[in-house]
Design a protein around this motif. Structure first.
Motif, PDB file in Angstrom:
ATOM      1  N   PHE A  14       0.983  -0.964  -0.102  1.00 17.92           N
ATOM      2  CA  PHE A  14      -0.189   0.029   0.061  1.00 17.92           C
ATOM      3  C   PHE A  14       0.876   1.244  -0.094  1.00 17.92           C
ATOM      4  N   ARG A  15       1.809   1.328   0.836  1.00 19.62           N
ATOM      5  CA  ARG A  15       2.749   2.665   1.119  1.00 19.62           C
ATOM      6  C   ARG A  15       3.569   2.603  -0.253  1.00 19.62           C
ATOM      7  N   SER A  16       4.033   1.721  -0.973  1.00 17.83           N
ATOM      8  CA  SER A  16       4.867   1.636  -1.891  1.00 17.83           C
ATOM      9  C   SER A  16       4.024   2.163  -3.137  1.00 17.83           C
ATOM     10  N   GLN A  17       2.832   1.763  -3.326  1.00 16.81           N
ATOM     11  CA  GLN A  17       1.915   2.081  -4.384  1.00 16.81           C
ATOM     12  C   GLN A  17       1.248   3.475  -4.350  1.00 16.81           C
ATOM     13  N   ILE A  18       1.008   4.000  -3.257  1.00 21.22           N
ATOM     14  CA  ILE A  18       0.858   5.393  -2.954  1.00 21.22           C
ATOM     15  C   ILE A  18       1.795   6.256  -3.263  1.00 21.22           C
ATOM     16  N   GLU A  19       3.173   5.778  -2.789  1.00 15.88           N
ATOM     17  CA  GLU A  19       4.331   6.790  -3.144  1.00 15.88           C
ATOM     18  C   GLU A  19       4.719   6.743  -4.457  1.00 15.88           C
ATOM     19  N   ASP A  20       4.465   5.626  -5.377  1.00  7.93           N
ATOM     20  CA  ASP A  20       4.721   5.692  -6.532  1.00  7.93           C
ATOM     21  C   ASP A  20       3.707   6.821  -7.414  1.00  7.93           C
ATOM     22  N   ILE A  21       2.802   7.187  -6.823  1.00 11.46           N
ATOM     23  CA  ILE A  21       1.947   8.187  -7.607  1.00 11.46           C
ATOM     24  C   ILE A  21       2.092   9.480  -7.071  1.00 11.46           C
ATOM     25  N   GLY A  22       2.951   9.602  -6.040  1.00  6.09           N
ATOM     26  CA  GLY A  22       3.187  11.019  -5.649  1.00  6.09           C
ATOM     27  C   GLY A  22       2.678  11.508  -4.447  1.00  6.09           C
ATOM     28  N   TYR A  23       2.035  10.507  -3.605  1.00  9.46           N
ATOM     29  CA  TYR A  23       1.286  10.790  -2.358  1.00  9.46           C
ATOM     30  C   TYR A  23       1.916  10.275  -1.288  1.00  9.46           C
ATOM     31  N   ARG A  24       1.712  10.444   0.010  1.00 11.65           N
ATOM     32  CA  ARG A  24       2.099   9.870   1.092  1.00 11.65           C
ATOM     33  C   ARG A  24       0.889   9.377   1.719  1.00 11.65           C
ATOM     34  N   VAL A  25       1.094   8.304   2.748  1.00 14.12           N
ATOM     35  CA  VAL A  25      -0.054   7.853   3.572  1.00 14.12           C
ATOM     36  C   VAL A  25      -0.870   8.907   4.280  1.00 14.12           C
ATOM     37  N   GLU A  26       0.364   9.644   4.852  1.00 15.12           N
ATOM     38  CA  GLU A  26      -0.596  11.061   5.748  1.00 15.12           C
ATOM     39  C   GLU A  26      -1.312  11.947   4.667  1.00 15.12           C
ATOM     40  N   ASP A  27      -1.216  11.797   3.515  1.00 17.39           N
ATOM     41  CA  ASP A  27      -2.028  12.869   2.776  1.00 17.39           C
ATOM     42  C   ASP A  27      -3.732  12.472   2.773  1.00 17.39           C
ATOM     43  N   ILE A  28      -3.760  11.258   3.089  1.00 16.83           N
ATOM     44  CA  ILE A  28      -5.068  10.748   2.813  1.00 16.83           C
ATOM     45  C   ILE A  28      -6.097  11.240   4.165  1.00 16.83           C
ATOM     46  N   GLU A  29      -7.138  12.006   3.522  1.00 12.29           N
ATOM     47  CA  GLU A  29      -8.210  12.655   4.244  1.00 12.29           C
ATOM     48  C   GLU A  29      -9.355  11.855   4.876  1.00 12.29           C
ATOM     49  N   GLN A  30      -9.763  11.044   3.883  1.00 11.44           N
ATOM     50  CA  GLN A  30     -10.830  10.334   4.231  1.00 11.44           C
ATOM     51  C   GLN A  30     -10.709   8.631   3.681  1.00 11.44           C
ATOM     52  N   VAL A  31     -11.297   7.969   4.326  1.00 10.42           N
ATOM     53  CA  VAL A  31     -11.417   6.578   3.874  1.00 10.42           C
ATOM     54  C   VAL A  31     -12.692   6.071   3.953  1.00 10.42           C
ATOM     55  N   ILE A  32     -13.509   5.539   2.638  1.00 13.37           N
ATOM     56  CA  ILE A  32     -14.686   5.199   2.607  1.00 13.37           C
ATOM     57  C   ILE A  32     -14.835   3.605   2.660  1.00 13.37           C
ATOM     58  N   LEU A  33     -15.339   2.926   3.365  1.00 10.71           N
ATOM     59  CA  LEU A  33     -15.330   1.636   3.674  1.00 10.71           C
ATOM     60  C   LEU A  33     -16.618   0.944   3.002  1.00 10.71           C
ATOM     61  N   THR A  34     -16.533   0.290   1.969  1.00 12.32           N
ATOM     62  CA  THR A  34     -17.349  -0.381   1.067  1.00 12.32           C
ATOM     63  C   THR A  34     -18.487  -1.352   2.015  1.00 12.32           C
ATOM     64  N   HIS A  35     -17.839  -2.231   2.750  1.00  8.79           N
ATOM     65  CA  HIS A  35     -18.210  -3.179   3.548  1.00  8.79           C
ATOM     66  C   HIS A  35     -17.172  -3.433   4.776  1.00  8.79           C
ATOM     67  N   HIS A  36     -17.671  -4.313   5.652  1.00  3.51           N
ATOM     68  CA  HIS A  36     -16.718  -4.424   6.871  1.00  3.51           C
ATOM     69  C   HIS A  36     -15.881  -5.749   6.702  1.00  3.51           C
ATOM     70  N   HIS A  37     -15.772  -6.356   5.433  1.00  3.06           N
ATOM     71  CA  HIS A  37     -15.125  -7.535   5.407  1.00  3.06           C
ATOM     72  C   HIS A  37     -13.495  -7.323   5.624  1.00  3.06           C
ATOM     73  N   PRO A  38     -12.676  -7.981   6.227  1.00  6.33           N
ATOM     74  CA  PRO A  38     -11.328  -7.856   6.737  1.00  6.33           C
ATOM     75  C   PRO A  38     -10.493  -7.408   5.346  1.00  6.33           C
ATOM     76  N   ASP A  39     -10.649  -7.831   4.102  1.00  6.15           N
ATOM     77  CA  ASP A  39      -9.884  -7.656   3.382  1.00  6.15           C
ATOM     78  C   ASP A  39      -9.998  -6.293   2.633  1.00  6.15           C
ATOM     79  N   HIS A  40     -11.115  -5.690   2.972  1.00  5.25           N
ATOM     80  CA  HIS A  40     -11.214  -4.137   2.691  1.00  5.25           C
ATOM     81  C   HIS A  40     -11.196  -3.187   3.709  1.00  5.25           C
ATOM     82  N   VAL A  41     -10.894  -3.681   4.951  1.00  3.40           N
ATOM     83  CA  VAL A  41     -11.027  -2.516   6.223  1.00  3.40           C
ATOM     84  C   VAL A  41      -9.880  -2.879   7.017  1.00  3.40           C
ATOM     85  N   GLY A  42      -8.991  -3.874   7.006  1.00  5.98           N
ATOM     86  CA  GLY A  42      -7.853  -4.423   7.931  1.00  5.98           C
ATOM     87  C   GLY A  42      -7.101  -3.143   8.389  1.00  5.98           C
TER      88      GLY A  42
END
Ligand SMILES: [Zn+2]
Length: 323
Positions: A45-73
Motif C-alpha cells: 500500500f505504502r509503496s503504491q501510494i508513493e509511486d503516484i506521488g502521495y504519502r499515506v499521511e495525505d489521505i483525508e478520508q477512507v470510505i469503507l464499502t463493507h466490513h470484510h477484513p480484506d477491505h478494512v483491516g
C-alpha cells in the motif's frame, strides 16, 4: 477541479486473492477501502501510494464499502493519522468488535449452523468464521452515511446501499459518468457470494442475503451503470450484461437444489455437501451461504416446504412427501 482515480492492488491471505482499493484525488484525497491487516499489504500500500506521488499521511478520508477484513483491516495502520472513516451504520459494531458485538456474532452463527444441521463440523465452521476477524481492524467510524448521501469533498458521487454480499455494503456512484466503485457487489471473474451475516444488534430475524443481493444487482440496471471498479479483479465494462447473467445463474442453481429435494427432505448442510462436494469443508462459510441463500430464494417463490426436526431445518419440494 478535475479528479483522478487510481487503483492499488494489494495481496490478501484469502482464497479470493488480491483486493483493489481506489484512491480518488478530488477536493479531498479519498480512499475507497484499504486492504487486509497484514504487513505484506501495508508495504504494498505504502509503496503504491508513493509511486503516484502521495504519502499515506495525505489521505483525508477512507470510505469503507463493507466490513470484510480484506477491505478494512489496514485501517488499523492509519487510524491515528488525521483521517476520517466513512461507512454505513450497520458496520459500526463490526469495526468496533466489542464484547457485545462478538456475543451477537457468535450466537447468530451458532443458531444458523445448528439449523443447517452441520453437526460434527460445527466447531470448525465457528473457528473459520472467527479467524476471519483477525485480519479486520478496530476503528471508530466518524461519518455514517446512507442511501443517496453525498460525501464531503467528493462532489458528484453518491452513496448507493447495495446489501447482499455483505450487510451494510455500499457502492459509490458517479451519475455523470455512470461509474460505480462497487466493493464486492459486482466482480467480473467470480460470482460474488451473498454471505450469511447477522442482522443489526437487537434485530432477531436473519437477513435473506441472496434476496437482498438480487435486489441490489437490479439496482445496477436501474441506475444504468456503465463501468464498475470492482474490489477484486478487472474493471467491469459490461455490468448490465454481467448482472443479468448472475441473476439467471442463481435461478438455475435454485432449480438444481429443487431437483435434489424432490424425492427426499434434506438439511441445509446435506444440500451444501451435494452442491459443493470438493470444497465445502475448506470453505464452510461460503458454501453454506450459497446453499442457504438459494433455499431462501426457493422459499420466497413458495416452491419448498420447511420442517423443523429437533432444531434442524429440513427442506423438500412443495407437495413432495417429507420423510
Ligand atoms: Zn467482501
Amino acid at each position: 477541479m478535475s479528479e483522478k482515480i487510481y487503483c492499488f492492488t494489494l495481496p490478501t491471505p484469502f482464497t479470493v486473492g488480491d483486493v483493489n482499493v481506489y484512491l480518488i484525488a478530488a477536493e479531498k484525497l479519498t480512499l475507497v477501502d484499504i486492504g487486509p491487516k497484514t504487513e505484506e499489504a501495508w508495504v504494498q500500500f505504502r509503496s503504491q501510494i508513493e509511486d503516484i506521488g502521495y504519502r499515506v499521511e495525505d489521505i483525508e478520508q477512507v470510505i469503507l464499502t463493507h466490513h470484510h477484513p480484506d477491505h478494512v483491516g489496514l485501517a488499523d495502520y492509519i487510524k491515528n493519522e488525521d483521517v476520517s472513516f466513512v461507512s454505513l451504520a450497520y458496520n459500526l459494531p463490526w469495526l468496533r468488535k466489542d464484547q457485545e458485538f462478538l456475543t451477537h456474532h457468535d450466537q447468530f452463527y451458532e443458531k444458523v449452523y445448528t439449523e443447517m444441521g452441520i453437526q460434527q463440523f460445527h466447531k470448525k465452521a465457528m473457528s473459520q468464521i472467527r479467524r476471519y476477524l483477525d485480519y479486520s481492524c478496530t476503528i471508530t467510524v466518524d461519518t455514517v452515511v446512507q442511501e443517496g448521501d453525498e460525501i464531503a469533498g467528493l462532489t458528484g458521487w453518491i452513496v448507493l446501499e447495495t446489501p447482499g454480499h455483505a450487510q451494510g455494503h455500499l457502492s459509490l456512484f458517479k451519475k455523470s459518468e455512470g461509474i460505480l466503485i462497487g466493493g464486492d457487489h459486482v466482480i467480473k471473474h467470480i460470482s460474488s457470494n451473498a454471505l450469511i451475516e447477522p442482522p443489526p444488534i437487537g434485530v432477531e430475524e436473519r437477513p435473506k442475503t441472496l434476496l437482498q443481493y438480487r435486489e441490489s444487482l437490479k439496482k445496477v440496471i436501474e441506475y444504468n451503470v456503465k463501468v464498475v471498479y470492482a474490489g477484486h479483479g478487472e474493471v467491469v465494462y459490461n455490468p448490465l450484461e454481467l448482472v443479468q447473467e448472475r441473476l439467471i445463474k442463481q435461478e438455475e442453481r435454485a432449480e438444481r437444489i429443487l431437483s435434489m429435494i424432490e424425492a427426499e427432505a434434506l438439511s441445509g448442510f446435506d444440500i451444501c455437501k451435494r452442491l459443493f462436494p470438493s470444497i465445502f469443508l475448506k470453505e464452510l462459510g461460503l458454501t453454506m451461504s450459497e446453499t442457504l441463500g438459494h433455499l431462501d430464494l426457493l422459499e420466497s417463490e413458495n416452491k419448498i416446504d420447511v420442517e423443523n426436526k429437533n432444531g434442524v431445518l429440513f427442506y423438500c419440494k412443495k407437495g413432495a412427501a417429507s420423510q
